[in-house]
Motif scaffolding. Sequence first.
Motif, PDB file in Angstrom:
ATOM      1  N   LEU A   1      12.653 -13.210   6.147  1.00 26.53           N
ATOM      2  CA  LEU A   1      12.272 -13.505   7.322  1.00 26.53           C
ATOM      3  C   LEU A   1      13.086 -14.376   8.325  1.00 26.53           C
ATOM      4  CD1 LEU A   1       8.663 -14.645   5.863  1.00 26.53           C
ATOM      5  CD2 LEU A   1       9.076 -12.684   7.449  1.00 26.53           C
ATOM      6  N   MET A   2      13.912 -15.143   7.638  1.00 33.24           N
ATOM      7  CA  MET A   2      15.021 -15.758   8.540  1.00 33.24           C
ATOM      8  C   MET A   2      15.745 -14.669   9.218  1.00 33.24           C
ATOM      9  SD  MET A   2      13.907 -19.012   8.428  1.00 33.24           S
ATOM     10  CE  MET A   2      12.111 -18.368   8.335  1.00 33.24           C
ATOM     11  N   GLY A   3      16.299 -13.916   8.574  1.00 36.17           N
ATOM     12  CA  GLY A   3      17.091 -13.005   8.825  1.00 36.17           C
ATOM     13  C   GLY A   3      16.766 -12.071  10.059  1.00 36.17           C
ATOM     14  N   LEU A   4      15.230 -11.718   9.958  1.00 35.46           N
ATOM     15  CA  LEU A   4      14.793 -11.036  10.716  1.00 35.46           C
ATOM     16  C   LEU A   4      14.413 -11.685  12.054  1.00 35.46           C
ATOM     17  CD1 LEU A   4      11.943  -9.124   8.771  1.00 35.46           C
ATOM     18  CD2 LEU A   4      13.759  -7.959   9.972  1.00 35.46           C
ATOM     19  N   LEU A   5      14.467 -12.951  12.074  1.00 30.56           N
ATOM     20  CA  LEU A   5      14.065 -13.813  13.163  1.00 30.56           C
ATOM     21  C   LEU A   5      15.465 -14.017  13.776  1.00 30.56           C
ATOM     22  CD1 LEU A   5      12.426 -15.908  15.039  1.00 30.56           C
ATOM     23  CD2 LEU A   5      13.167 -17.457  13.418  1.00 30.56           C
ATOM     24  N   LYS A   6      16.584 -14.330  13.227  1.00 26.93           N
ATOM     25  CA  LYS A   6      17.815 -14.316  13.850  1.00 26.93           C
ATOM     26  C   LYS A   6      18.228 -12.814  14.718  1.00 26.93           C
ATOM     27  CE  LYS A   6      20.037 -15.556   9.978  1.00 26.93           C
ATOM     28  NZ  LYS A   6      21.062 -16.260   9.156  1.00 26.93           N
ATOM     29  N   ALA A   7      17.977 -11.774  13.861  1.00 28.01           N
ATOM     30  CA  ALA A   7      18.287 -10.452  14.193  1.00 28.01           C
ATOM     31  C   ALA A   7      17.349 -10.219  15.974  1.00 28.01           C
ATOM     32  CB  ALA A   7      17.982  -9.553  13.050  1.00 28.01           C
ATOM     33  N   PHE A   8      16.217 -10.686  15.764  1.00 26.24           N
ATOM     34  CA  PHE A   8      15.148 -10.425  16.845  1.00 26.24           C
ATOM     35  C   PHE A   8      15.739 -10.999  17.941  1.00 26.24           C
ATOM     36  CE2 PHE A   8      11.958 -11.729  19.409  1.00 26.24           C
ATOM     37  CZ  PHE A   8      11.250 -10.479  19.832  1.00 26.24           C
TER      38      PHE A   8
ATOM     39  N   GLU B   1      11.867 -13.936  -0.180  1.00 27.25           N
ATOM     40  CA  GLU B   1      11.066 -13.520   1.258  1.00 27.25           C
ATOM     41  C   GLU B   1      11.587 -14.280   2.387  1.00 27.25           C
ATOM     42  OE1 GLU B   1       6.528 -12.393   2.343  1.00 27.25           O
ATOM     43  OE2 GLU B   1       7.135 -13.026   0.416  1.00 27.25           O
ATOM     44  N   VAL B   2      11.586 -15.338   2.238  1.00 25.78           N
ATOM     45  CA  VAL B   2      11.789 -16.536   3.343  1.00 25.78           C
ATOM     46  C   VAL B   2      13.107 -16.083   3.919  1.00 25.78           C
ATOM     47  CG1 VAL B   2      12.517 -18.766   3.819  1.00 25.78           C
ATOM     48  CG2 VAL B   2      10.681 -18.394   2.346  1.00 25.78           C
TER      49      VAL B   2
ATOM     50  N   GLN C   1       0.917  -1.364   0.044  1.00 26.54           N
ATOM     51  CA  GLN C   1       0.030  -0.102  -0.248  1.00 26.54           C
ATOM     52  C   GLN C   1       0.817   1.339  -0.006  1.00 26.54           C
ATOM     53  OE1 GLN C   1      -2.773   0.057   3.184  1.00 26.54           O
ATOM     54  NE2 GLN C   1      -4.228  -1.264   2.021  1.00 26.54           N
ATOM     55  N   ARG C   2       2.275   1.305   0.419  1.00 24.67           N
ATOM     56  CA  ARG C   2       2.845   2.341   0.571  1.00 24.67           C
ATOM     57  C   ARG C   2       4.167   2.152  -0.634  1.00 24.67           C
ATOM     58  NH1 ARG C   2       0.506   0.863   4.985  1.00 24.67           N
ATOM     59  NH2 ARG C   2       0.184   2.290   6.764  1.00 24.67           N
ATOM     60  N   GLY C   3       3.834   1.388  -1.467  1.00 22.45           N
ATOM     61  CA  GLY C   3       4.801   1.073  -2.560  1.00 22.45           C
ATOM     62  C   GLY C   3       6.132   0.727  -2.073  1.00 22.45           C
ATOM     63  N   LEU C   4       6.136  -0.059  -1.151  1.00 21.61           N
ATOM     64  CA  LEU C   4       7.451  -0.509  -0.278  1.00 21.61           C
ATOM     65  C   LEU C   4       7.636  -1.880  -0.623  1.00 21.61           C
ATOM     66  CD1 LEU C   4       7.391   1.274   2.896  1.00 21.61           C
ATOM     67  CD2 LEU C   4       8.578   2.207   0.954  1.00 21.61           C
ATOM     68  N   PRO C   5       8.775  -2.532  -0.690  1.00 24.57           N
ATOM     69  CA  PRO C   5       9.174  -3.974  -0.723  1.00 24.57           C
ATOM     70  C   PRO C   5       8.416  -4.675   0.415  1.00 24.57           C
ATOM     71  CG  PRO C   5      11.375  -2.678  -0.976  1.00 24.57           C
ATOM     72  CD  PRO C   5      10.158  -1.726  -0.507  1.00 24.57           C
ATOM     73  N   ARG C   6       8.008  -5.827   0.260  1.00 22.77           N
ATOM     74  CA  ARG C   6       7.303  -6.590   1.382  1.00 22.77           C
ATOM     75  C   ARG C   6       8.247  -6.704   2.563  1.00 22.77           C
ATOM     76  NH1 ARG C   6       2.914  -9.794   0.264  1.00 22.77           N
ATOM     77  NH2 ARG C   6       3.749 -11.519   1.567  1.00 22.77           N
ATOM     78  N   ALA C   7       9.666  -6.790   2.300  1.00 22.23           N
ATOM     79  CA  ALA C   7      10.482  -7.055   3.354  1.00 22.23           C
ATOM     80  C   ALA C   7      10.265  -5.599   4.477  1.00 22.23           C
ATOM     81  CB  ALA C   7      11.885  -6.964   2.771  1.00 22.23           C
ATOM     82  N   MET C   8      10.066  -4.603   3.895  1.00 26.00           N
ATOM     83  CA  MET C   8       9.714  -3.390   4.570  1.00 26.00           C
ATOM     84  C   MET C   8       8.784  -3.877   5.500  1.00 26.00           C
ATOM     85  SD  MET C   8      12.431  -1.436   4.454  1.00 26.00           S
ATOM     86  CE  MET C   8      11.840  -0.292   5.295  1.00 26.00           C
ATOM     87  N   GLY C   9       7.597  -4.172   5.070  1.00 27.55           N
ATOM     88  CA  GLY C   9       6.690  -4.578   5.972  1.00 27.55           C
ATOM     89  C   GLY C   9       6.957  -5.635   7.066  1.00 27.55           C
TER      90      GLY C   9
END
Length: 247
Positions: free
Chosen positions: A77-84, A73-74, A26-34
């Motif tokens: 997501l894995m990178g975000l999980l590890k960073a979290f 995308e996967v 909706q904001r014209g951003l990559p899904r990764a930003m969401g």
Amino acid sequence: MINRQLVRIPEHVAIIMDGNGRWAQQRGLPRAMGHRKGVEAVRDVVRVAGEVGISYLTLFAFSSENWSRPEAEVTDLMGLLKAFIRRDLADLHSQNVRIRVIGSRDNLRSDILPLLIEAEETTRHNTGLTLVIAFNYGARDEIVRATKKLAEKVARGEIAAADIDSQAIENQLDTNGIPDPDLVIRTSGEERLSNFLLWQAAYAELLFVPEFWPDFSRDIFHAALETYARRDRRFGGVAPVATAAVS
């Protein structure tokens, strides 16, 4: 802010965090930003849960069906999980939060499984909020794995088939020892459980909110808890009927 004296707080809240991709589109951003914005919402929700006295908070982080998403995308997501986990684990530990991970651990990537185990082991003895992360989780898969364990027990002669009841099945589920959710919230306006806690949510109150997960604020969470408090939970029974006093 919730007045704890007036609002009935659920012991266990489970959330299907939906809508990260659509929020970004909706904001014209990559899904990764969401997805990255969604991590911020996770931090806020964990704080609120601790503040209001929720004992268990389960977050549907990654389903067993999500592996079919585009590889990029996967990977994100894995990178975000590890960073979290690497960034937030110390903070959660200092807040007395206990982390528990549910879902299949078979064939998990070698860089993911050790982090999940570390999060559980580091916080094992904490006594505050239990944060349950549903990762590589699917309710049907969970039930299949549980029934296989029981079938193996029968085959070994440890139990008889007649001994299998609801409690026996619950004891084999990933959520063994965790109370069933009182409230299941799904964001983004979608109204389905999507293979999430199908056994455990049998008598849960369901609440579907229109906001995408990255927009799930403290105020929206408080409003959801207030909505829950107004629900009449009967667990398959009927509400008691008030009778007039007899003079």
